[in-house]
Design an enzyme around this catalytic site. Structure first.
Site, PDB file in Angstrom:
ATOM      1  N   GLY A  13       0.794  -1.215   0.000  1.00  0.00           N
ATOM      2  CA  GLY A  13       0.000   0.000   0.000  1.00  0.00           C
ATOM      3  C   GLY A  13       0.827   1.265   0.000  1.00  0.00           C
ATOM      4  O   GLY A  13       0.564   2.205  -0.757  1.00  0.00           O
ATOM      5  N   ARG A  34       6.893 -10.402  -6.976  1.00  0.00           N
ATOM      6  CA  ARG A  34       6.230 -11.545  -7.615  1.00  0.00           C
ATOM      7  C   ARG A  34       5.791 -11.177  -9.035  1.00  0.00           C
ATOM      8  O   ARG A  34       4.982 -10.258  -9.213  1.00  0.00           O
ATOM      9  CB  ARG A  34       5.021 -11.988  -6.787  1.00  0.00           C
ATOM     10  CG  ARG A  34       5.399 -12.595  -5.444  1.00  0.00           C
ATOM     11  CD  ARG A  34       4.171 -13.062  -4.685  1.00  0.00           C
ATOM     12  NE  ARG A  34       3.393 -11.935  -4.173  1.00  0.00           N
ATOM     13  CZ  ARG A  34       2.116 -11.718  -4.465  1.00  0.00           C
ATOM     14  NH1 ARG A  34       1.468 -12.526  -5.298  1.00  0.00           N
ATOM     15  NH2 ARG A  34       1.474 -10.699  -3.938  1.00  0.00           N
ATOM     16  N   LYS A 103       9.085   1.537   8.601  1.00  0.00           N
ATOM     17  CA  LYS A 103       9.129   2.059   9.956  1.00  0.00           C
ATOM     18  C   LYS A 103       9.335   0.886  10.923  1.00  0.00           C
ATOM     19  O   LYS A 103       8.424   0.481  11.644  1.00  0.00           O
ATOM     20  CB  LYS A 103       7.852   2.840  10.270  1.00  0.00           C
ATOM     21  CG  LYS A 103       7.708   4.089   9.392  1.00  0.00           C
ATOM     22  CD  LYS A 103       6.442   4.857   9.676  1.00  0.00           C
ATOM     23  CE  LYS A 103       6.361   6.093   8.783  1.00  0.00           C
ATOM     24  NZ  LYS A 103       5.130   6.879   9.013  1.00  0.00           N
ATOM     25  N   GLY A 129       6.840  10.149   8.470  1.00  0.00           N
ATOM     26  CA  GLY A 129       5.914  11.215   8.813  1.00  0.00           C
ATOM     27  C   GLY A 129       4.522  10.661   8.998  1.00  0.00           C
ATOM     28  O   GLY A 129       4.299   9.454   8.890  1.00  0.00           O
ATOM     29  N   ALA A 133      -1.155   5.697   3.622  1.00  0.00           N
ATOM     30  CA  ALA A 133      -1.156   5.449   2.181  1.00  0.00           C
ATOM     31  C   ALA A 133      -2.511   5.743   1.566  1.00  0.00           C
ATOM     32  O   ALA A 133      -2.599   6.271   0.446  1.00  0.00           O
ATOM     33  CB  ALA A 133      -0.752   4.003   1.907  1.00  0.00           C
ATOM     34  N   LYS A 184       6.565   5.088  17.381  1.00  0.00           N
ATOM     35  CA  LYS A 184       5.147   5.455  17.395  1.00  0.00           C
ATOM     36  C   LYS A 184       4.263   4.256  17.066  1.00  0.00           C
ATOM     37  O   LYS A 184       3.087   4.222  17.459  1.00  0.00           O
ATOM     38  CB  LYS A 184       4.884   6.631  16.454  1.00  0.00           C
ATOM     39  CG  LYS A 184       5.222   6.367  14.989  1.00  0.00           C
ATOM     40  CD  LYS A 184       4.090   5.743  14.209  1.00  0.00           C
ATOM     41  CE  LYS A 184       4.558   5.278  12.847  1.00  0.00           C
ATOM     42  NZ  LYS A 184       3.478   4.625  12.080  1.00  0.00           N
ATOM     43  N   SER A 247      -4.792   3.177  10.532  1.00  0.00           N
ATOM     44  CA  SER A 247      -3.579   2.669  11.171  1.00  0.00           C
ATOM     45  C   SER A 247      -3.678   1.173  11.427  1.00  0.00           C
ATOM     46  O   SER A 247      -4.477   0.713  12.252  1.00  0.00           O
ATOM     47  CB  SER A 247      -3.333   3.406  12.495  1.00  0.00           C
ATOM     48  OG  SER A 247      -2.342   2.752  13.248  1.00  0.00           O
ATOM     49  N   LYS A 267      -1.039  -8.062   5.792  1.00  0.00           N
ATOM     50  CA  LYS A 267      -0.259  -6.833   5.894  1.00  0.00           C
ATOM     51  C   LYS A 267       0.617  -6.873   7.145  1.00  0.00           C
ATOM     52  O   LYS A 267       0.195  -7.339   8.200  1.00  0.00           O
ATOM     53  CB  LYS A 267      -1.188  -5.619   5.933  1.00  0.00           C
ATOM     54  CG  LYS A 267      -2.017  -5.451   4.657  1.00  0.00           C
ATOM     55  CD  LYS A 267      -2.957  -4.268   4.767  1.00  0.00           C
ATOM     56  CE  LYS A 267      -3.793  -4.109   3.512  1.00  0.00           C
ATOM     57  NZ  LYS A 267      -4.745  -2.975   3.609  1.00  0.00           N
ATOM     58  N   VAL A 268       1.836  -6.356   7.014  1.00  0.00           N
ATOM     59  CA  VAL A 268       2.789  -6.386   8.125  1.00  0.00           C
ATOM     60  C   VAL A 268       2.420  -5.337   9.171  1.00  0.00           C
ATOM     61  O   VAL A 268       2.158  -4.183   8.850  1.00  0.00           O
ATOM     62  CB  VAL A 268       4.219  -6.137   7.611  1.00  0.00           C
ATOM     63  CG1 VAL A 268       5.192  -5.990   8.773  1.00  0.00           C
ATOM     64  CG2 VAL A 268       4.650  -7.272   6.685  1.00  0.00           C
TER      65      VAL A 268
END
EC number: 1.1.1.94
Length: 323
Positions: A13, A34, A103, A129, A133, A184, A247, A267-268
């Site tokens: 994303g 991929r 991050k 920052g 996305a 954060k 988030s 998603k990580v």
């Protein structure tokens, strides 16, 4: 700028959003590891898996050919999760400027910028920052920071990414900008735990405020500038990540509090891994990071979310600025 466009390495994303934003300035090459996924993106012109509803502009070329993507480029945006960063960096020419957009921390708990330099890259920058996305891909107003010891590289990145919807500031404080984005995520997990437990706005306000103090303690110990703590990559990113519906770290904390699995569609969630690394650092260096400790214990399954809250609320009385 290379003939085929600014390389954006990673088609999740955030990588897709950066590619869409940069395409408002010029050609972009978006690399996906991929081949079948790259072919799908090239054909459908939308990343339905990671950034649905945001079409890829014509200026975005999609490829699975890594060497072709970076051939002739001055620098590349490296937008893969922190755990995948060493493998990708190992495949890149050392003459390439690398702008690290994850991050998270390196496998040994150190900074990704330090990892890149240890691997032989001499032109390194970090981008961070309050940047969701979903919003940047749609061109909503936002701001970000690119930090590097190499001022020319920072200004080149600024020129490539500055658009009517995205203000890009430069900084020389790599440590502050990089680690503010790391810490954060842990605070956002804590905020999500509070949301999942229904603790209310007072609790979240206190969490953000005390979380910022832990961020300051950690960042200054690592040599960051205090101004950075209260800037876009510190306070700004903390507020966005701890409060936004976009988030994934906040949402993961909320899921844990509800007894659900924190993973979200593959998603990580960087904060889950980061919490343990930061807690180990704090213990070994004698620093008190109680929110980090509570999140690390909950994420590891050692404490329940309620136990984590009790550990914070049951701390001894002290003056506000004592710690």
């Amino acid at each position: 700028m290379p003939v085929l466009g600014l390389p954006v390495l990673g088609a999740g994303g955030w990588g897709t959003a950066l590619a869409v934003n940069a395409a408002r300035r010029g050609p972009v090459t978006l690399w996906a590891r991929r081949p079948e996924f790259a072919a799908q993106l090239a054909q459908q012109r939308v990343n339905a898996a990671y950034l649905p509803g945001v079409p890829l502009p014509d200026a975005v070329r999609v490829t699975a050919d890594l060497q072709g993507a970076v051939d002739g480029a001055d620098f590349a945006l490296v937008v893969v999760p922190s755990v995948g960063m060493p493998e990708l960096l190992a495949e890149l020419p050392r003459t390439l400027g690398v702008v690290l957009c994850a991050k998270g921390l390196a496998p040994d708990g150190g900074q990704l910028t330090g990892l890149a330099r240890a691997m032989g890259f001499t032109r390194v920058a970090v981008l961070s920052g309050p940047n969701h996305a979903e919003e940047i891909g749609r061109g909503l107003p936002a701001a970000t920071v690119v930090a590097s010891r190499d001022e020319a590289l920072a200004r080149a990145v600024q020129a490539a990414l500055m658009t009517p919807g995205l203000r890009v500031y430069t900084s020389r404080d790599e440590t502050g900008v990089e680690l503010g984005g790391v810490l954060k995520n842990v605070m956002a997990l804590a905020a999500g735990l509070g949301d999942g437990l229904g603790l209310g706005d007072n609790a979240k306000s206190a969490l953000i405020t005390r979380g910022l103090r832990e961020m300051r303690r950690y960042l200054l110990a690592l040599g960051a500038h205090e101004d950075t703590v209260y800037g876009l990559s510190g306070l700004g990113d903390l507020v966005a990540t701890a409060t936004s519906r976009h988030s994934r770290n906040r949402a993961a904390g909320e899921a844990i509090a509800r007894g659900e699995h924190p993973a979200q569609g593959g998603k990580v969630v960087e904060g889950l891994r980061t919490a343990g690394l930061l807690d180990a650092w704090a213990f070994s260096h004698g620093h008190d990071l109680p929110i980090v400790r509570a999140v690390a214990r909950v994420a590891a399954g050692e404490w329940t979310p309620q136990t984590g809250i009790e550990s914070l609320m049951g701390r001894g009385a002290r003056a506000e600025h004592e710690g």
